[in-house]
Design a protein around this motif. Structure first.
Motif, PDB file in Angstrom:
ATOM      1  N   THR A 149      12.806   1.100  -4.657  1.00 50.84           N
ATOM      2  CA  THR A 149      13.366   1.866  -3.579  1.00 50.84           C
ATOM      3  C   THR A 149      12.029   2.086  -2.668  1.00 50.84           C
ATOM      4  O   THR A 149      12.266   2.059  -1.618  1.00 50.84           O
ATOM      5  CB  THR A 149      13.759   3.024  -4.175  1.00 50.84           C
ATOM      6  N   LEU A 150      10.894   2.301  -3.185  1.00 50.37           N
ATOM      7  CA  LEU A 150       9.826   2.691  -2.394  1.00 50.37           C
ATOM      8  C   LEU A 150       9.233   1.559  -1.904  1.00 50.37           C
ATOM      9  O   LEU A 150       8.865   1.463  -0.555  1.00 50.37           O
ATOM     10  CB  LEU A 150       8.417   2.977  -3.289  1.00 50.37           C
ATOM     11  N   GLY A 151       9.488   0.308  -2.169  1.00 54.64           N
ATOM     12  CA  GLY A 151       9.263  -0.896  -1.576  1.00 54.64           C
ATOM     13  C   GLY A 151      10.123  -1.094  -0.419  1.00 54.64           C
ATOM     14  O   GLY A 151       9.711  -1.311   0.840  1.00 54.64           O
ATOM     15  N   MET A 152      11.365  -0.805  -0.496  1.00 62.07           N
ATOM     16  CA  MET A 152      12.400  -0.659   0.732  1.00 62.07           C
ATOM     17  C   MET A 152      12.162   0.407   1.775  1.00 62.07           C
ATOM     18  O   MET A 152      12.073  -0.228   2.876  1.00 62.07           O
ATOM     19  CB  MET A 152      13.878  -0.551   0.255  1.00 62.07           C
ATOM     20  N   VAL A 153      11.740   1.588   1.304  1.00 59.20           N
ATOM     21  CA  VAL A 153      11.402   2.564   2.223  1.00 59.20           C
ATOM     22  C   VAL A 153       9.988   1.985   2.838  1.00 59.20           C
ATOM     23  O   VAL A 153       9.900   2.332   4.048  1.00 59.20           O
ATOM     24  CB  VAL A 153      10.989   3.966   1.454  1.00 59.20           C
TER      25      VAL A 153
ATOM     26  N   THR B  91       0.970  -1.290  -0.018  1.00 54.85           N
ATOM     27  CA  THR B  91      -0.081  -0.012   0.094  1.00 54.85           C
ATOM     28  C   THR B  91       0.916   1.184   0.069  1.00 54.85           C
ATOM     29  O   THR B  91       0.756   2.255  -0.688  1.00 54.85           O
ATOM     30  CB  THR B  91      -0.914   0.095   1.279  1.00 54.85           C
ATOM     31  N   PHE B  92       1.582   1.284   1.064  1.00 56.68           N
ATOM     32  CA  PHE B  92       2.584   2.428   0.884  1.00 56.68           C
ATOM     33  C   PHE B  92       3.490   2.525  -0.161  1.00 56.68           C
ATOM     34  O   PHE B  92       3.476   3.788  -0.849  1.00 56.68           O
ATOM     35  CB  PHE B  92       3.714   2.434   2.209  1.00 56.68           C
TER      36      PHE B  92
ATOM     37  N   THR C  83       7.053  11.722   7.941  1.00 52.17           N
ATOM     38  CA  THR C  83       8.086  10.743   8.108  1.00 52.17           C
ATOM     39  C   THR C  83       8.319   9.917   6.924  1.00 52.17           C
ATOM     40  O   THR C  83       9.527   9.983   6.447  1.00 52.17           O
ATOM     41  CB  THR C  83       8.030   9.794   9.519  1.00 52.17           C
ATOM     42  N   PHE C  84       7.470   9.392   6.315  1.00 50.72           N
ATOM     43  CA  PHE C  84       7.493   8.633   5.012  1.00 50.72           C
ATOM     44  C   PHE C  84       8.130   9.381   3.763  1.00 50.72           C
ATOM     45  O   PHE C  84       9.029   9.025   3.200  1.00 50.72           O
ATOM     46  CB  PHE C  84       6.326   7.785   4.606  1.00 50.72           C
TER      47      PHE C  84
ATOM     48  N   VAL D 130       2.782  12.738  -2.002  1.00 54.64           N
ATOM     49  CA  VAL D 130       2.685  11.561  -1.140  1.00 54.64           C
ATOM     50  C   VAL D 130       1.984  11.704   0.188  1.00 54.64           C
ATOM     51  O   VAL D 130       1.298  11.011   0.870  1.00 54.64           O
ATOM     52  CB  VAL D 130       4.152  10.970  -0.915  1.00 54.64           C
ATOM     53  N   ALA D 131       2.478  12.800   1.042  1.00 51.26           N
ATOM     54  CA  ALA D 131       2.115  13.016   2.211  1.00 51.26           C
ATOM     55  C   ALA D 131       0.574  13.413   2.283  1.00 51.26           C
ATOM     56  O   ALA D 131      -0.330  12.907   3.163  1.00 51.26           O
ATOM     57  CB  ALA D 131       2.687  14.252   2.934  1.00 51.26           C
ATOM     58  N   THR D 132       0.119  14.141   1.252  1.00 50.21           N
ATOM     59  CA  THR D 132      -1.201  14.149   1.055  1.00 50.21           C
ATOM     60  C   THR D 132      -2.233  13.046   1.017  1.00 50.21           C
ATOM     61  O   THR D 132      -3.132  13.135   1.475  1.00 50.21           O
ATOM     62  CB  THR D 132      -1.518  15.501  -0.328  1.00 50.21           C
ATOM     63  N   VAL D 133      -1.644  12.349   0.075  1.00 48.86           N
ATOM     64  CA  VAL D 133      -2.374  11.191  -0.402  1.00 48.86           C
ATOM     65  C   VAL D 133      -2.319  10.273   1.117  1.00 48.86           C
ATOM     66  O   VAL D 133      -3.424   9.694   1.418  1.00 48.86           O
ATOM     67  CB  VAL D 133      -1.952  10.448  -1.507  1.00 48.86           C
ATOM     68  N   LEU D 134      -1.196   9.997   1.452  1.00 50.44           N
ATOM     69  CA  LEU D 134      -1.309   9.309   2.845  1.00 50.44           C
ATOM     70  C   LEU D 134      -2.057   9.741   3.930  1.00 50.44           C
ATOM     71  O   LEU D 134      -2.576   9.054   4.623  1.00 50.44           O
ATOM     72  CB  LEU D 134       0.223   9.190   3.063  1.00 50.44           C
ATOM     73  N   GLY D 135      -1.794  10.978   4.017  1.00 54.55           N
ATOM     74  CA  GLY D 135      -2.978  11.709   4.981  1.00 54.55           C
ATOM     75  C   GLY D 135      -4.381  11.765   4.639  1.00 54.55           C
ATOM     76  O   GLY D 135      -5.144  11.399   5.704  1.00 54.55           O
ATOM     77  N   SER D 136      -4.639  11.709   3.753  1.00 51.23           N
ATOM     78  CA  SER D 136      -6.052  11.435   3.237  1.00 51.23           C
ATOM     79  C   SER D 136      -6.538   9.796   3.393  1.00 51.23           C
ATOM     80  O   SER D 136      -7.609   9.717   3.821  1.00 51.23           O
ATOM     81  CB  SER D 136      -6.484  11.605   1.703  1.00 51.23           C
ATOM     82  N   LEU D 137      -5.497   8.776   3.271  1.00 49.66           N
ATOM     83  CA  LEU D 137      -5.654   7.419   3.524  1.00 49.66           C
ATOM     84  C   LEU D 137      -5.942   7.414   4.844  1.00 49.66           C
ATOM     85  O   LEU D 137      -6.807   6.246   5.023  1.00 49.66           O
ATOM     86  CB  LEU D 137      -4.701   6.685   2.977  1.00 49.66           C
TER      87      LEU D 137
END
Length: 446
Positions: A367-371, A146-147, A348-349, A158-165
């Motif tokens: 890279t996104l998977g490792m993060v 998901t991340f 943080t993400f 990224v932060a906007t969408v994560l915040g919305s989710l």
């Protein structure tokens, strides 16, 4: 050759997202719907245990320490699963990983609802460990993908969408405790798990249709190279202390509230809304602001960490304050923890992604998977430490001292990140001053 070209095309199959379009594409809309459903259904299944499982486990012969270990084993397996899934997300496939994780979690949730039929003592406790461990691996697969998919499909927000989710994460956390507590109080132990496990199972065919497929080339980079970045390591420490506090609350708050204020499991579930609702409301606002002003991410993280620590000091409250435990104070502190959690966790993400790019990591799904795996691993580390250490301190001393220890760890993490950030800014200013002085130095003197 054709396979390589095909994977390169798949890697770059979201061209519109890199230019910050004014309208979301069809892929983005479908992904947002899919990930929102995953967050909601996963979190409502995860959070139903808090109000009534500790009390039920005590009836089955489990001590407070064992209850903490049951919560903690989930975190250990989640940690291992996050590292493995994050490293091999490209080979496994992000969509398949998410669907498989959902299926495993749904089956385990249903099975957990049948554990009340197990004999008390060792059989019950052993089955709790087994089912929770497998469930944790499924949850790690779903959350890691998901991340990673969020960051891939929404690279500039990224932060906007994560915040919305996190609205849907918060809704799951909000509804889980009262729904679980109410169904447990009305129908018994089995019904909450069977009902919500089936809800999670329905999400699997829904996401088969809705979720887009993403393919990419595997990377040769590793988690350890990413951790060599000092800021990443300190951010991960902050993440660990946040999840440790939440894990501690999950494992101990219900028993403390029932004993101190004579509350039922249903009322304890309502109290836990005080933690989830402010987080749910604050996350999208903080996500939007930190996307628009990336330089504020560390400031939000540090400020939120300090506020969270202060709230844990007052959650009991700490014995050295000589303040009597009161229900209104407990609810108020839970609300502030929820709000400050959004301030700390949401930035943080994307900040770790920025640090990864500074380290020379390639801009791709690997890279996104490792993060994502790194984020999940440290979150799980805290979820392991929090319930176990918190349970031990609560059993040997009391809830008040256990909450104080959680607050102290959070305060230490926030102050260390602040000190590192100030030193980093000072070095950058010195470098800029040196460059400016070199440019102003005449080529010929005398």
């Amino acid at each position: 050759m054709d396979a390589h070209v095909g994977s390169q095309q798949a890697e770059n199959s979201f061209p519109a997202e890199t230019e910050q379009p004014t309208r979301m594409t069809r892929i983005q809309i479908l992904t947002l719907i899919s990930l929102a459903s995953v967050n909601f259904s996963s979190m409502i299944c995860y959070s139903i245990l808090g109000p009534f499982f500790p009390n039920e486990a005590v009836k089955k012969g489990a001590s407070q320490t064992v209850i903490g270990l049951i919560f903690g084993c989930y975190a250990v397996c989640n940690l291992i699963g996050s590292m493995v899934m994050g490293r091999y997300i490209v080979q496994i496939g992000a969509k398949f990983m998410l669907l498989a994780g959902l299926f495993v979690s749904s089956v385990c949730t249903i099975m957990f609802g049948l554990l009340d039929r197990a004999p008390a003592g060792a059989p019950f406790i052993s089955l709790c460990f087994i089912v929770r461990s497998v469930d944790a691996v499924g949850f790690a697969a779903a959350m890691t993908s998901t991340f990673a998919m969020t960051a891939k499909i929404f690279p500039n927000n990224v932060a906007t969408v994560l915040g919305s989710l996190e609205i849907f994460t918060g809704l799951g956390l909000i509804l889980g405790p009262p729904v679980g507590g109410w169904f447990y109080h009305s129908f018994g132990y089995e019904v909450p798990f069977l009902l919500l496990g089936c809800l999670l199972l329905i999400m699997v065919p829904f996401n088969v249709y809705v979720l887009p497929s993403i393919e990419a080339e595997p990377s040769k980079d590793s988690f350890f190279r990413l951790l060599f970045h000092g800021e990443v390591l300190l951010i991960c420490f902050v993440i660990g202390t946040l999840s440790a506090g939440l894990g501690f609350i999950d494992a101990t708050l219900s028993l403390f509230a029932m004993k101190t204020f004579n509350l039922s499991s249903g009322y304890v579930g309502l109290i836990m809304i005080g933690l989830s609702l402010p987080y749910c409301l604050a996350s999208p606002v903080i996500g939007y602001f930190t996307d628009k002003y990336p330089g504020t991410r560390i400031g939000f993280t540090v400020t939120g960490g300090v506020i969270t620590a202060a709230c844990f000091f007052l959650l009991g409250p700490a014995p050295f304050f000589h303040i009597k435990s009161q229900l209104w104070l407990l609810v108020l502190m839970l609300g502030l923890i929820g709000f400050s959690l959004g301030m700390t966790a949401i930035p943080t993400f994307p900040e770790i992604i920025t640090c990864a790019h500074e380290q020379g990591f390639e801009d791709g799904l690997s890279t996104l998977g490792m993060v994502s795996g790194l984020f999940g691993a440290f979150w799980s580390t805290g979820m392991f430490y929090g319930p176990i250490v918190g349970g031990l301190i609560t059993q040997r001393l009391n809830f008040e001292w256990a909450a104080t220890v959680q607050g102290a760890m959070g305060l230490l993490a926030a102050l260390l990140l602040l000190a590192y950030s100030l030193c980093k800014r000072r070095q950058q200013r010195l470098q800029e001053d040196n460059q400016q002085s070199d440019e102003n130095t005449p080529l010929l003197s005398g």
